[in-house]
Design an enzyme around this catalytic site. Structure first.
Site, PDB file in Angstrom:
ATOM      1  N   ASP A 271      -2.470  10.441   3.415  1.00 49.45           N
ATOM      2  CA  ASP A 271      -3.865  10.078   3.792  1.00 49.45           C
ATOM      3  C   ASP A 271      -4.595  10.963   4.424  1.00 49.45           C
ATOM      4  OD1 ASP A 271      -6.226   8.725   3.944  1.00 49.45           O
ATOM      5  OD2 ASP A 271      -5.430   7.241   5.450  1.00 49.45           O
TER       6      ASP A 271
ATOM      7  N   ASP B 177     -11.954   7.219   3.864  1.00 48.41           N
ATOM      8  CA  ASP B 177     -10.749   7.053   4.602  1.00 48.41           C
ATOM      9  C   ASP B 177     -10.231   5.570   4.696  1.00 48.41           C
ATOM     10  OD1 ASP B 177      -8.742   7.708   6.091  1.00 48.41           O
ATOM     11  OD2 ASP B 177      -9.835   7.970   8.073  1.00 48.41           O
TER      12      ASP B 177
ATOM     13  N   ASP C 102       1.960   6.539   5.521  1.00 48.28           N
ATOM     14  CA  ASP C 102       0.647   5.731   4.967  1.00 48.28           C
ATOM     15  C   ASP C 102       1.192   4.870   3.726  1.00 48.28           C
ATOM     16  OD1 ASP C 102      -1.422   4.405   5.600  1.00 48.28           O
ATOM     17  OD2 ASP C 102      -2.806   5.854   4.609  1.00 48.28           O
TER      18      ASP C 102
ATOM     19  N   GLU D 154      -9.241   3.795   2.370  1.00 50.95           N
ATOM     20  CA  GLU D 154      -8.937   3.792   0.869  1.00 50.95           C
ATOM     21  C   GLU D 154      -7.800   2.689   0.586  1.00 50.95           C
ATOM     22  OE1 GLU D 154      -7.613   5.563   3.303  1.00 50.95           O
ATOM     23  OE2 GLU D 154      -5.528   4.996   2.996  1.00 50.95           O
TER      24      GLU D 154
ATOM     25  N   LYS E 176       0.697  -1.283  -0.212  1.00 48.74           N
ATOM     26  CA  LYS E 176       0.029   0.103   0.058  1.00 48.74           C
ATOM     27  C   LYS E 176       0.876   1.296  -0.030  1.00 48.74           C
ATOM     28  CE  LYS E 176      -3.020   2.623   3.084  1.00 48.74           C
ATOM     29  NZ  LYS E 176      -3.612   2.859   4.316  1.00 48.74           N
TER      30      LYS E 176
ATOM     31  N   LYS F 291      -9.898  13.013   8.153  1.00 45.92           N
ATOM     32  CA  LYS F 291      -9.369  12.670   9.454  1.00 45.92           C
ATOM     33  C   LYS F 291      -9.430  13.952  10.159  1.00 45.92           C
ATOM     34  CE  LYS F 291      -6.189   8.924   7.903  1.00 45.92           C
ATOM     35  NZ  LYS F 291      -6.974   7.898   8.777  1.00 45.92           N
TER      36      LYS F 291
ATOM     37  N   ARG G  30      -7.495  -0.510   1.112  1.00 45.00           N
ATOM     38  CA  ARG G  30      -7.863  -1.554   0.781  1.00 45.00           C
ATOM     39  C   ARG G  30      -8.258  -1.828  -0.693  1.00 45.00           C
ATOM     40  NH1 ARG G  30     -12.471  -1.710   5.448  1.00 45.00           N
ATOM     41  NH2 ARG G  30     -10.640  -0.628   6.439  1.00 45.00           N
TER      42      ARG G  30
END
Ligand code: BES
Ligand code: MN
Ligand code: ZN
Length: 500
Positions: free
Chosen positions: A269, A346, A287, A348, A264, A276, A350
Site C-alpha cells: 500500500d 489511500d 497490509d 483502499e 484485506k 504516503k 475498504r
C-alpha cells in the site's frame, strides 16, 4: 519463498533421561515437581543451589538457566516461574514460550518441556507456546552464523499420561502451522509476494489439505463488475486476484450453512496517488495481514479436520501510483451496484473489502461473516499495539470473538458503529465517499463504510488489526516481527461455537 520450519511436536512419558535441553515450570511457594526434584538429585542438588543463589522462587515470568549442573544431566536446564495462582492455558503458553526463548539458539536440537503438575494438558500448552515463540523468518539471511540460528527442531512435552492429550496435539499442530503460514506471508516482501503469487502460494498450501481453492482473476471480475476492488489495483502492473478457500468439514444437519472469513490483502500500500510519506512506508508490505490471517485460519481448520463448513475469501491487490492509477475524485461502481466517490486513494482497503464482502453474501448466505483488515492508522491511535478493534452488528458474535481472544492472548476490544458516524460518508456526487469528513474517529467511519456493504439481517463483525499484525518489540508469545494475529483465536471461535 522458503517457509519457516515448524519444530516437530509431541507428548511423551516422563523420561528417565533427557535428550537435549530441558525446561520446567515452577509454581511459586510450592514443592518442585517429582521430575524436577529427581533431576536435582541426579546432579547433587546443583539446581536448587543455583536457584537459591539467584533468588529464583518461581515468581511469574522469571526464568533461571542452569548450565553444566552435572555430568549425567542435560548441559542446559531452564526453569520458569508460574507465580502462585493456578496458571491458565495462556499462562502456560507464555511459560513454554519463555523456556524456548532461553534455549532457542544454544545449539540443542531438542527441548523437553516438563510442567509442574505432570498433566498432559499442561505439557501440551507448554509445547504450543514454545512452538509459537520458535518462529523465525530467516529465508533471506544467507550469512547467519550458527549461534544466530535457531537450533531447536523438536519439542517434546513430558507428562504422566501422554494419551490423555493425543487429540490436543493435532489441534495444536494445525493452529501453529496456520499461524506460521500467516507470519510467512506477512514477512515476504512485496516484490516476491504480489497478488497472483499470494494466490498461488495459498493454493499450493491448501489444496493438498482438502480445501477447495478457486482463484477469481481480473477478467472475471471485470465481467462481473467488481469495480471497487479493480479500481484499487488498476495502477499496478501486477494483476489483482480474489481467492476463495472452501473447507467442507461438516456433513449434514444444521451446521451446513458456512461461516465466512474475509481478509484485506493489499500486498503493498503506497497510498496510490494520495501517496504516503516515505518514512515507514516499508511497513505496508504487511497490509495483507487480514488475508494472511484468513489463509492461516483455513490451513489450521483443514489440518485439524474441523467439523465445520468455512469459506475464506481474500481480496489481493497492490495499491500503486501510476499513469493508469485511480485518481482522487474518481467514482467507481462496486459489485453491489452502489457507487463510491474515491476522495482518497489511500483509503483502499475498504474498497477491496466492499466487493469481497458482497460476493461472500451473494454466493454463500453465511451464518456470519468476520472480516479482518489492517484498515486504519487511527486504530493504532485508539488501541496501540495491544488489542485489535472489533466492530459488530451482533452482540453474540462480538462476545464469542472476545472470549476466543482472551483465551489466546490475541486481544480484541469492541468499538462502536452508528448513524452519527455513518452519515459522514454521504456524498453529493455518488452513493457514498470513501472517507469521512475529518480525521477523527477514522476507524469507526471505515467500519461504517464496510457496513454499507452488509445486507439486511447478515451477522457481521469487522476486526481492524492494523496495530497487532506486526510487532517491532518482542512479545511474550510471538517474539518480534509478524504475529500471525487472529489465526489461533478464530480457530478457537470456530471450534468452540460452530463445530458439529
Ligand atoms: N493500510 C492503511 C492503514 C494502516 C496505516 C495500517 C498504518 C497500519 C499502519 C490504510 O490503507 C490507510 O492508508 N488508511 C488511511 C485512511 C485514511 C486515508 C482515511 C489511514 O489510516 O491513514
Ligand atoms: Mn491505504
Ligand atoms: Zn491499506
Amino acid at each position: 519463498m522458503t517457509p519457516a520450519i515448524m519444530p516437530a511436536i509431541s507428548l511423551a512419558s516422563q523420561p528417565a533421561q533427557f535428550d537435549g535441553a530441558v525446561g520446567f515450570t515452577v509454581a511459586e511457594g510450592k514443592d518442585w515437581s517429582g521430575a524436577l526434584s529427581a533431576l536435582d538429585a541426579a546432579c547433587g542438588g546443583a539446581i536448587k543451589r543455583t536457584a537459591q543463589a539467584a533468588s529464583f522462587d518461581g515468581a511469574k515470568g522469571k526464568t533461571l538457566l542452569v548450565l553444566g549442573a552435572g555430568a549425567d544431566v542435560p548441559a542446559r536446564i531452564v526453569l520458569t516461574g508460574l507465580g502462585s495462582d493456578a496458571p491458565s492455558d495462556l499462562d502456560l503458553n507464555k511459560a513454554g514460550a519463555s523456556l524456548l526463548a532461553e534455549i532457542a539458539t544454544r545449539g540443542d536440537t531438542t527441548l523437553t518441556l516438563v510442567p509442574h503438575d505432570g498433566s498432559a494438558a499442561s505439557a501440551a500448552a507448554l509445547v504450543e507456546g514454545a512452538a509459537m515463540r520458535s518462529y523465525r523468518f530467516d529465508a533471506y539471511r544467507t550469512r547467519l552464523k550458527d549461534d544466530q540460528k535457531q537450533s531447536i527442531a523438536t519439542l517434546v512435552g513430558a507428562c504422566d499420561d501422554p494419551s490423555a492429550a493425543a487429540g490436543l496435539m493435532t489441534d495444536i499442530a494445525g493452529r501453529i502451522s496456520g499461524n506460521y503460514l500467516a507470519r510467512d506471508l506477512k514477512h515476504e516482501p512485496a516484490n516476491v509476494l504480489y497478488p497472483v503469487a499470494f494466490a498461488q502460494r495459498v493454493k499450493d498450501e491448501l489444496e493438498p489439505l482438502g480445501v477447495e481453492v478457486t482463484i477469481i482473476d481480473e477478467a472475471r471480475m471485470e465481467k462481473e463488475g467488481w469495480g471497487a476492488l479493480l479500481g484499487v489495483g488498476q495502477g499496478s502492473v501486477r494483476d489483482s486476484a480474489v481467492v476463495v478457500m472452501h473447507w467442507k468439514g461438516a456433513s449434514g444437519g444444521v451446521h451446513d450453512d458456512p461461516v465466512c472469513f474475509v481478509g484485506k490483502g493489499v500486498c503493498f500500500d503506497t497510498g496510490g496517488i494520495s501517496i504516503k510519506p516515505a518514512g515507514g512506508m516499508e511497513d505496508m508490505k504487511w497490509d495483507m495481514g487480514g488475508a494472511a490471517a484468513v489463509s492461516g485460519l483455513m490451513k489450521s481448520l483443514a489440518m485439524r479436520k474441523a467439523k465445520a463448513n468455512v469459506v475464506g475469501l481474500i481480496g489481493l491487490v497492490e495499491n500503486m501510483p501510476d499513469a493508469n492509477a485511480q485518481r482522487p475524485g474518481d467514482i467507481v461502481t462496486s459489485l453491489s451496484g452502489q457507487t463510491i466517490q474515491v476522495l482518497n486513494t489511500d483509503a483502499e482497503g475498504r474498497l477491496v473489502l466492499a466487493d469481497v464482502l458482497w460476493h461472500a453474501q451473494e454466493k454463500y448466505q453465511p451464518r456470519f461473516i468476520v472480516d479482518l483488515a489492517t484498515l486504519t492508522g487511527a486504530m493504532l491511535v485508539a488501541l496501540g499495539h495491544e488489542k485489535a478493534g472489533v466492530f459488530s452488528n451482533d452482540d453474540e458474535l462480538a462476545a464469542q470473538l472476545f472470549d476466543a481472544s482472551e483465551a489466546t492472548g490475541e486481544y480484541v476490544w469492541r468499538m462502536p458503529l452508528g448513524q452519527e458516524y455513518n452519515k459522514m460518508l454521504d456524498s453529493k456526487e455518488a452513493d457514498m465517499r470513501n472517507i469521512g469528513g475529518g480525521r477523527w474517529g477514522g476507524s469507526i467511519t471505515a467500519a461504517c463504510f464496510l457496513e454499507r456493504f452488509i445486507q439486511k439481517g447478515q451477522k457481521w463483525a469487522h476486526m481492524d488489526i492494523a496495530g497487532v499484525v506486526w510487532s517491532d518489540k518482542p512479545k511474550p508469545l510471538v517474539g518480534s516481527g509478524a504475529t500471525g494475529f487472529a489465526v489461533r483465536s478464530l480457530d478457537k471461535l470456530v471450534q468452540d461455537n460452530y463445530e458439529a
